[in-house]
Structure formats: C-alpha cells, structure tokens
Scaffold this active site. Structure first.
Site, PDB file in Angstrom:
ATOM      1  N   LYS A 112       0.765  -1.285   0.092  1.00  0.00           N
ATOM      2  CA  LYS A 112       0.466   0.069   0.325  1.00  0.00           C
ATOM      3  C   LYS A 112       1.248   1.130   0.036  1.00  0.00           C
ATOM      4  CE  LYS A 112      -4.003  -1.813   1.806  1.00  0.00           C
ATOM      5  NZ  LYS A 112      -4.489  -1.881   3.173  1.00  0.00           N
ATOM      6  N   LYS A 197      -5.465 -10.068  -5.773  1.00  0.00           N
ATOM      7  CA  LYS A 197      -6.792 -10.470  -4.633  1.00  0.00           C
ATOM      8  C   LYS A 197      -7.976  -9.446  -5.180  1.00  0.00           C
ATOM      9  CE  LYS A 197      -6.890  -8.524  -1.179  1.00  0.00           C
ATOM     10  NZ  LYS A 197      -7.166  -7.038   0.519  1.00  0.00           N
ATOM     11  N   LYS A 200     -11.682  -4.352  -2.480  1.00  0.00           N
ATOM     12  CA  LYS A 200     -12.442  -3.674  -2.536  1.00  0.00           C
ATOM     13  C   LYS A 200     -11.970  -1.647  -3.057  1.00  0.00           C
ATOM     14  CE  LYS A 200     -13.627  -3.636   2.283  1.00  0.00           C
ATOM     15  NZ  LYS A 200     -12.357  -3.434   3.396  1.00  0.00           N
TER      16      LYS A 200
HETATM   17  P1  TYM Z   1     -10.694  -6.106   4.953  1.00  0.00           P
HETATM   18  O1  TYM Z   1     -11.090  -4.646   5.525  1.00  0.00           O
HETATM   19  O2  TYM Z   1      -9.875  -5.736   3.462  1.00  0.00           O
HETATM   20  O3  TYM Z   1     -11.592  -7.569   5.055  1.00  0.00           O
HETATM   21  C1  TYM Z   1     -12.611  -8.586   5.675  1.00  0.00           C
HETATM   22  C2  TYM Z   1     -12.777  -9.552   5.270  1.00  0.00           C
HETATM   23  O4  TYM Z   1     -12.648  -9.873   3.894  1.00  0.00           O
HETATM   24  C3  TYM Z   1     -10.985 -10.761   3.965  1.00  0.00           C
HETATM   25  N1  TYM Z   1     -11.134 -10.361   2.247  1.00  0.00           N
HETATM   26  C4  TYM Z   1     -11.252 -10.938   1.735  1.00  0.00           C
HETATM   27  N2  TYM Z   1     -10.994 -12.561   2.068  1.00  0.00           N
HETATM   28  C5  TYM Z   1     -10.998 -13.540   0.590  1.00  0.00           C
HETATM   29  N3  TYM Z   1     -10.274 -13.164  -0.695  1.00  0.00           N
HETATM   30  C6  TYM Z   1     -10.537 -12.116  -0.751  1.00  0.00           C
HETATM   31  N4  TYM Z   1     -10.341 -10.965  -1.883  1.00  0.00           N
HETATM   32  C7  TYM Z   1     -10.200 -11.158   0.166  1.00  0.00           C
HETATM   33  N5  TYM Z   1     -10.259  -9.344   0.238  1.00  0.00           N
HETATM   34  C8  TYM Z   1     -11.103  -9.570   2.033  1.00  0.00           C
HETATM   35  C9  TYM Z   1     -10.264  -9.558   4.218  1.00  0.00           C
HETATM   36  O5  TYM Z   1      -8.976 -11.519   5.081  1.00  0.00           O
HETATM   37  C10 TYM Z   1     -11.055 -10.170   6.149  1.00  0.00           C
HETATM   38  O6  TYM Z   1     -11.142 -11.014   6.609  1.00  0.00           O
HETATM   39  N6  TYM Z   1      -6.989  -5.238   8.520  1.00  0.00           N
HETATM   40  C11 TYM Z   1      -8.400  -6.329   8.166  1.00  0.00           C
HETATM   41  C12 TYM Z   1     -10.147  -5.701   8.893  1.00  0.00           C
HETATM   42  C13 TYM Z   1      -8.988  -6.207  10.322  1.00  0.00           C
HETATM   43  C14 TYM Z   1      -9.541  -6.917  11.113  1.00  0.00           C
HETATM   44  C15 TYM Z   1      -9.313  -6.486  12.678  1.00  0.00           C
HETATM   45  C16 TYM Z   1      -9.417  -8.264  10.422  1.00  0.00           C
HETATM   46  C17 TYM Z   1      -8.912  -4.915  11.436  1.00  0.00           C
HETATM   47  N7  TYM Z   1      -8.988  -5.354  12.510  1.00  0.00           N
HETATM   48  C18 TYM Z   1      -9.270  -7.580  13.557  1.00  0.00           C
HETATM   49  C19 TYM Z   1      -9.781  -8.910  11.978  1.00  0.00           C
HETATM   50  C20 TYM Z   1      -9.092  -9.039  13.059  1.00  0.00           C
HETATM   51  C21 TYM Z   1      -8.794  -5.489   6.806  1.00  0.00           C
HETATM   52  O7  TYM Z   1      -8.158  -5.037   5.880  1.00  0.00           O
HETATM   53  O8  TYM Z   1     -10.071  -6.509   6.755  1.00  0.00           O
END
Ligand code: TYM
Length: 347
Positions: A112, A197, A200
């Site tokens: 990023k 990947k 979003k």
């Molecule tokens: P985020 O918001 O990017 O994504 C949320 C969840 O979706 C999963 N994910 C995917 N899984 C499969 N294929 C994909 N293409 C894909 N894109 C996203 C992510 O792995 C995630 O589980 N840092 C985290 C948010 C966060 C968090 C936490 C998660 C902040 N604090 C504490 C767990 C525990 C994030 O950016 O997720």
C-alpha cells in the site's frame, strides 16, 4: 466458550472476496458456536487518503451488510470500532511492545505504501502502525480465534507475537489468538487479473464483484472473467489461476470441492454460467435483507449502540489490566474502586 473477533474496514464497497473469505464464515459458523464479536473497523479506514463523509457512509453500509448477510444480534455482537475507546487505548501500549522493523516487514504496508508513493501521495504514519491497532482490536477482546481471509494472516501472526511478548515481559494479560480461514475461497482473486486479490479499495471495477452489484452486473462480470489459455477445465491455481478462481467461487457457493467440480465441466462458458448463477443465488437473500434493513435505519443504529455497550464492557477490564501491568499508575478513583472491590471479594 471460544471467543471470536473479526473486523471489516470501510474503505470501499464490500466485495464477494470479503463475503466468501470472511463474512459468510462469521454468520454461518462462528456466531453459532462461539462468543463472537464483529466490528466495522472505521479507524483503520483513516490510514489512507479518505473522504470523511464517505467513510461514515461506508461504515453504516458495512454494518448493514453484515446484518444482511446474517449476523444476528441475539447471537453475536456487532459494533463500530471508534465507538469503543479501548481499541485506540490499547493500541498505544502495543506500540510500546512492537518494533518498527516488524511494522516495515508487513506485506500489506509495503504494497500500500508503494501504491501511495506511485500516486505521488504521502504515506500516513497510521498505515505503518495499522497492524498494531489491529492487534489491539483482537487482544482487547481476548479473542481465541480470528476468522480472516488469507491476506490477514500475517497481521494475526504479528498479533500473536505481540501478545506473547507482552505477557512475557509484564505478566500474563492477553489470550494468544489464532487465525482461522475458510476451507475454500480464502483468497478470491480479481476476475480481470486472477493473479491479484479481489480488493475493495482497488480501482478496477470489472474484475470485482461488489456485494451490492445488481444481479445482471454480477452475471456480466463473471461471464467476462479472464480465463486461461488452455481449454479444459482443471483446478490448477498455479498454472490456471483464472479457472481455479472460478472453481473456488463455485465450490464456496455450492459446497463442493474445486478439483472435483472442475471434472464436471467441458467448457469455460458452461463453468462461468454456473458460477454466475451460484453467486446470484448466494447473494439474493443478502440483497433482500439489505433492502429491508435500509428501510429501517433505526434498527441498525440500535444494534450498533447495544453492540458498542457490550464490547466496551468486555474490553475494559483487559485494557485496564494491561495499563496496570505495563507500569502505569491507576487513576485514584479506580484505585479506590479496586480496593473496595477487593475488600468486598469481587472478581
Ligand atoms: P478487510 O476489510 O480488507 O477485509 C475484511 C475480511 O475480508 C477478507 N478478504 C478476503 N477474503 C478472501 N478473498 C478476498 N479477495 C478478500 N478480500 C478481503 C479479509 O481477509 C478480511 O478477513 N485488517 C483487516 C480488518 C481488521 C481486522 C481486525 C480483521 C482490522 N482489525 C481484527 C480481524 C481482526 C482488513 O483490512 O480487512
């Protein structure tokens, strides 16, 4: 009872990747077998260039979609991160346990930050320290398990390291959590570029199925997915990432095994058609419920208010314990309460 914590960041519209990699596991499995907390992690959305009104809108939308996907406030706690001060409070302590080398090694930070620099922008310090806040999210709630897609496992590993280091230095305070992942579709790939990947925050719309896309848009995106040069349908993520991605999506939606499903198809066209219909069938109940919830915003507000109250009450004692363990003097009123509680034999 096992405690589960996970979160989703309101930096863009939620995607099929978020749904299959995380949300669906939360609502179909985790909330039924564990004490589960699901959080819209809005503070994390401030780590990159952001529009305040959009973050607010996306936070509400993410919470609504989480409920539409099936999160049941009777079974789990749904809340917004910034409504619970304990997350930010704990994050600072963990910054005093983490090292800058650890932060700079995080793959997501490197990617990023490079993208931000390529755009000519500057990198916010919070992008570097983001994994510490994520660790605080998890540790404040003493989570045993963190259900996430593949891209978050490095962050959960870091969380484990920080918990162990803190416990070793300052006495046992935190539960050491572990990441869990869905059996298939832990990394849903971009339909137009199956080597990256489906994210979003990415710009390329045609390769991303958004949860709120219209059914025909979903179909069109899947029918136009990039496939590979071969003709036969085989599950080979290395050599045939496009087809493997479609088979994983199909397997996730229909409950099959991607390799076995591959054997049922003689052409890419037939596979794409079935994937498109499977995804539409999977998302239809989410769309219906989303429409209902949008007509009742007061309900969503109430769920978030109650969720925050529950989450605050859960996190507070752990974060207070961490403050004491690391050497900070408790405020007088807390000390008085602690003494009187001890005298009364509470806790
Ligand atoms: P985020 O918001 O990017 O994504 C949320 C969840 O979706 C999963 N994910 C995917 N899984 C499969 N294929 C994909 N293409 C894909 N894109 C996203 C992510 O792995 C995630 O589980 N840092 C985290 C948010 C966060 C968090 C936490 C998660 C902040 N604090 C504490 C767990 C525990 C994030 O950016 O997720």
């Amino acid at each position: 009872m096992t405690r589960v914590f996970s979160g989703i960041k309101p930096t863009g519209h939620l995607t099929l990747g978020n749904y299959l990699g995380a949300l669906r596991q939360w609502v179909t499995v985790d909330q039924h077998r564990a004490d589960a907390l699901f959080c819209v992690v809005d503070l994390h959305a401030l780590t990159v260039d952001h529009d305040p009104a959009r973050v607010r809108r996306l936070s509400r939308q993410a919470a609504t979609l989480l409920l539409a996907a099936g999160a049941d406030p009777e079974l789990c706690t749904v809340f917004v991160q910034s409504h619970v001060d304990e997350h930010a409070r704990l994050s600072y302590l963990l910054e005093c346990v983490a090292t800058d080398g650890e932060m700079r090694r995080m793959v997501q930070y490197k990617e990023k930050a490079a993208r931000e620099r390529d755009r000519g922008g500057s990198v916010r310090l919070s992008l570097l320290t983001y994994p510490v806040l994520m660790a605080a999210d998890i540790l404040a709630h003493r989570a045993d398990e963190v259900p996430v897609g593949d891209d978050q496992t490095q962050h959960v590993e870091l969380t484990r390291d920080l918990a162990e280091r803190f416990n070793q230095r300052y006495g046992h305070t935190f539960t050491v959590p572990r990441a869990t992942r869905p059996e298939v579709a832990a990394r849903v790939m971009n339909l137009q570029d199956p080597t990256s990947k489906m994210g979003k925050s990415d710009d390329s719309g045609p390769g991303i199925v958004y949860l709120l896309d219209e059914p025909d848009v979903v179909r069109k995106k899947i029918m136009r997915a990039v496939t590979d040069s071969g003709r036969d349908v085989v599950y080979d993520p290395e050599e045939r990432p496009g087809v493997a991605n479609l088979l994983e999506i199909l397997a996730a939606c229909t409950g099959g095994d991607p390799a076995a499903l591959g054997e049922e198809y003689g052409s890419y066209g037939a596979l794409k058609k079935d994937v498109a219909e499977a995804v539409v069938a999977e998302l239809r109940p989410v769309w219906d419920r989303h429409r209902e919830l949008c007509a009742d915003p007061g309900y969503v507000e109430r769920v978030l208010r109650d969720g925050a109250a529950k989450a605050r009450a859960l996190a507070r004692p752990t974060v207070d314990a961490a403050y004491r363990a690391i050497g900070l003097l408790p405020p007088a009123v807390e000390a008085v309460e602690a003494v009187s509680e001890a005298e009364a034999g509470v806790g």
